[in-house]
Design a protein around this motif. Structure first.
Motif, PDB file in Angstrom:
ATOM      1  N   ALA A 187     -13.353  -8.949 -26.116  1.00  0.00           N
ATOM      2  CA  ALA A 187     -14.637  -9.127 -26.547  1.00  0.00           C
ATOM      3  C   ALA A 187     -15.512  -7.932 -26.363  1.00  0.00           C
ATOM      4  O   ALA A 187     -16.651  -7.549 -27.464  1.00  0.00           O
ATOM      5  CB  ALA A 187     -15.424 -10.373 -25.994  1.00  0.00           C
ATOM      6  N   VAL A 210     -11.947  -3.762 -31.367  1.00  0.00           N
ATOM      7  CA  VAL A 210     -11.801  -4.683 -32.104  1.00  0.00           C
ATOM      8  C   VAL A 210     -13.353  -5.373 -32.663  1.00  0.00           C
ATOM      9  O   VAL A 210     -13.241  -6.366 -33.080  1.00  0.00           O
ATOM     10  CB  VAL A 210     -11.420  -5.982 -31.267  1.00  0.00           C
ATOM     11  CG1 VAL A 210      -9.810  -5.693 -30.790  1.00  0.00           C
ATOM     12  CG2 VAL A 210     -12.011  -6.223 -30.238  1.00  0.00           C
ATOM     13  N   GLU A 211     -14.082  -4.629 -32.603  1.00  0.00           N
ATOM     14  CA  GLU A 211     -15.779  -4.679 -33.174  1.00  0.00           C
ATOM     15  C   GLU A 211     -15.658  -5.276 -34.546  1.00  0.00           C
ATOM     16  O   GLU A 211     -16.144  -6.198 -34.991  1.00  0.00           O
ATOM     17  CB  GLU A 211     -16.460  -3.762 -33.005  1.00  0.00           C
ATOM     18  CG  GLU A 211     -17.919  -3.871 -33.373  1.00  0.00           C
ATOM     19  CD  GLU A 211     -18.919  -2.966 -32.969  1.00  0.00           C
ATOM     20  OE1 GLU A 211     -19.858  -2.790 -33.893  1.00  0.00           O
ATOM     21  OE2 GLU A 211     -18.643  -2.128 -32.125  1.00  0.00           O
ATOM     22  N   PRO A 212     -14.900  -4.764 -35.513  1.00  0.00           N
ATOM     23  CA  PRO A 212     -14.873  -5.254 -36.874  1.00  0.00           C
ATOM     24  C   PRO A 212     -13.797  -6.371 -37.220  1.00  0.00           C
ATOM     25  O   PRO A 212     -13.796  -6.943 -38.359  1.00  0.00           O
ATOM     26  CB  PRO A 212     -14.362  -4.112 -37.575  1.00  0.00           C
ATOM     27  CG  PRO A 212     -13.422  -3.241 -36.729  1.00  0.00           C
ATOM     28  CD  PRO A 212     -13.970  -3.557 -35.401  1.00  0.00           C
ATOM     29  N   ILE A 213     -13.168  -6.868 -36.020  1.00  0.00           N
ATOM     30  CA  ILE A 213     -12.222  -8.128 -36.135  1.00  0.00           C
ATOM     31  C   ILE A 213     -12.792  -9.297 -35.632  1.00  0.00           C
ATOM     32  O   ILE A 213     -13.353  -9.136 -34.411  1.00  0.00           O
ATOM     33  CB  ILE A 213     -10.850  -7.778 -35.242  1.00  0.00           C
ATOM     34  CG1 ILE A 213     -10.332  -6.401 -35.786  1.00  0.00           C
ATOM     35  CG2 ILE A 213      -9.809  -9.049 -35.540  1.00  0.00           C
ATOM     36  CD1 ILE A 213      -8.972  -5.951 -35.141  1.00  0.00           C
ATOM     37  N   GLY A 214     -12.919 -10.271 -36.395  1.00  0.00           N
ATOM     38  CA  GLY A 214     -13.361 -11.542 -36.047  1.00  0.00           C
ATOM     39  C   GLY A 214     -12.404 -12.609 -36.454  1.00  0.00           C
ATOM     40  O   GLY A 214     -11.716 -12.451 -37.604  1.00  0.00           O
ATOM     41  N   GLY A 215     -12.628 -13.693 -35.774  1.00  0.00           N
ATOM     42  CA  GLY A 215     -11.790 -15.103 -36.188  1.00  0.00           C
ATOM     43  C   GLY A 215     -10.591 -14.896 -35.843  1.00  0.00           C
ATOM     44  O   GLY A 215      -9.675 -15.589 -36.769  1.00  0.00           O
ATOM     45  N   ARG A 216     -10.268 -14.407 -34.742  1.00  0.00           N
ATOM     46  CA  ARG A 216      -8.700 -14.073 -34.539  1.00  0.00           C
ATOM     47  C   ARG A 216      -8.586 -14.245 -32.982  1.00  0.00           C
ATOM     48  O   ARG A 216      -9.591 -14.392 -32.337  1.00  0.00           O
ATOM     49  CB  ARG A 216      -8.333 -12.822 -34.641  1.00  0.00           C
ATOM     50  CG  ARG A 216      -8.376 -12.092 -36.226  1.00  0.00           C
ATOM     51  CD  ARG A 216      -7.307 -11.564 -36.885  1.00  0.00           C
ATOM     52  NE  ARG A 216      -7.628 -11.114 -38.110  1.00  0.00           N
ATOM     53  CZ  ARG A 216      -7.551  -9.739 -38.503  1.00  0.00           C
ATOM     54  NH1 ARG A 216      -7.334  -8.963 -37.712  1.00  0.00           N
ATOM     55  NH2 ARG A 216      -7.787  -9.491 -39.823  1.00  0.00           N
ATOM     56  N   TYR A 217      -7.374 -14.769 -32.740  1.00  0.00           N
ATOM     57  CA  TYR A 217      -7.035 -15.137 -31.333  1.00  0.00           C
ATOM     58  C   TYR A 217      -6.270 -14.308 -30.522  1.00  0.00           C
ATOM     59  O   TYR A 217      -5.431 -13.629 -31.378  1.00  0.00           O
ATOM     60  CB  TYR A 217      -6.254 -16.520 -31.167  1.00  0.00           C
ATOM     61  CG  TYR A 217      -7.363 -17.942 -31.603  1.00  0.00           C
ATOM     62  CD1 TYR A 217      -7.836 -18.477 -30.673  1.00  0.00           C
ATOM     63  CD2 TYR A 217      -7.469 -17.999 -32.939  1.00  0.00           C
ATOM     64  CE1 TYR A 217      -8.734 -19.560 -30.862  1.00  0.00           C
ATOM     65  CE2 TYR A 217      -8.408 -19.219 -33.208  1.00  0.00           C
ATOM     66  CZ  TYR A 217      -8.878 -20.006 -32.100  1.00  0.00           C
ATOM     67  OH  TYR A 217      -9.849 -21.213 -32.326  1.00  0.00           O
ATOM     68  N   GLN A 262      -2.840  -9.561 -30.783  1.00  0.00           N
ATOM     69  CA  GLN A 262      -3.317 -10.974 -31.697  1.00  0.00           C
ATOM     70  C   GLN A 262      -2.150 -11.878 -31.405  1.00  0.00           C
ATOM     71  O   GLN A 262      -0.699 -11.513 -31.637  1.00  0.00           O
ATOM     72  CB  GLN A 262      -3.493 -10.228 -33.120  1.00  0.00           C
ATOM     73  CG  GLN A 262      -3.959 -11.295 -34.114  1.00  0.00           C
ATOM     74  CD  GLN A 262      -4.097 -10.844 -35.124  1.00  0.00           C
ATOM     75  OE1 GLN A 262      -4.585  -9.679 -35.553  1.00  0.00           O
ATOM     76  NE2 GLN A 262      -4.287 -11.873 -36.068  1.00  0.00           N
ATOM     77  N   SER A 282     -12.693 -25.342 -39.201  1.00  0.00           N
ATOM     78  CA  SER A 282     -13.840 -24.594 -38.546  1.00  0.00           C
ATOM     79  C   SER A 282     -15.184 -25.125 -39.045  1.00  0.00           C
ATOM     80  O   SER A 282     -16.032 -25.380 -38.243  1.00  0.00           O
ATOM     81  CB  SER A 282     -13.654 -23.098 -38.753  1.00  0.00           C
ATOM     82  OG  SER A 282     -12.467 -22.727 -38.172  1.00  0.00           O
ATOM     83  N   TRP A 309     -17.890 -26.867 -36.585  1.00  0.00           N
ATOM     84  CA  TRP A 309     -19.235 -26.256 -36.569  1.00  0.00           C
ATOM     85  C   TRP A 309     -20.041 -27.278 -36.968  1.00  0.00           C
ATOM     86  O   TRP A 309     -21.281 -27.464 -36.246  1.00  0.00           O
ATOM     87  CB  TRP A 309     -19.638 -25.008 -37.364  1.00  0.00           C
ATOM     88  CG  TRP A 309     -20.731 -24.475 -37.189  1.00  0.00           C
ATOM     89  CD1 TRP A 309     -21.858 -24.726 -38.164  1.00  0.00           C
ATOM     90  CD2 TRP A 309     -20.990 -23.566 -36.151  1.00  0.00           C
ATOM     91  NE1 TRP A 309     -22.892 -23.711 -37.609  1.00  0.00           N
ATOM     92  CE2 TRP A 309     -22.625 -23.329 -36.312  1.00  0.00           C
ATOM     93  CE3 TRP A 309     -20.538 -23.154 -35.105  1.00  0.00           C
ATOM     94  CZ2 TRP A 309     -23.457 -22.396 -35.609  1.00  0.00           C
ATOM     95  CZ3 TRP A 309     -21.319 -22.229 -34.261  1.00  0.00           C
ATOM     96  CH2 TRP A 309     -22.574 -22.134 -34.338  1.00  0.00           C
TER      97      TRP A 309
END
Length: 58
Positions: free
Chosen positions: A2, A7-14, A20, A46, A50
């Motif tokens: 985190a 990985v700043e531009p990467i979101g919504g991944r595990y 990955q 999702s 939410w």
């Protein structure tokens, strides 16, 4: 992961084990089986989670 600028531009991944996580059809109940279930990445699922979570904390 985190806090990494890589990985700043990467979101919504595990991620697991510094990579990955692979997408698997369904999550086995066994502990330690690698991967993320496909339903965990579904945008509609999702959104429902939410909405439920925000309705609970209001």
């Amino acid at each position: 992961m985190a806090a990494s600028p890589l990985v700043e531009p990467i979101g919504g991944r595990y991620f697991e084990d510094v990579n990955q996580a692979p997408v698997v059809p369904s999550r086995p109940t066994e502990f330690g089986v690698p991967g993320v279930a496909a339903y965990a990445l579904d945008p509609a699922t999702s959104e429902r989670r939410w909405d439920l979570a925000t309705s609970i904390v209001r």
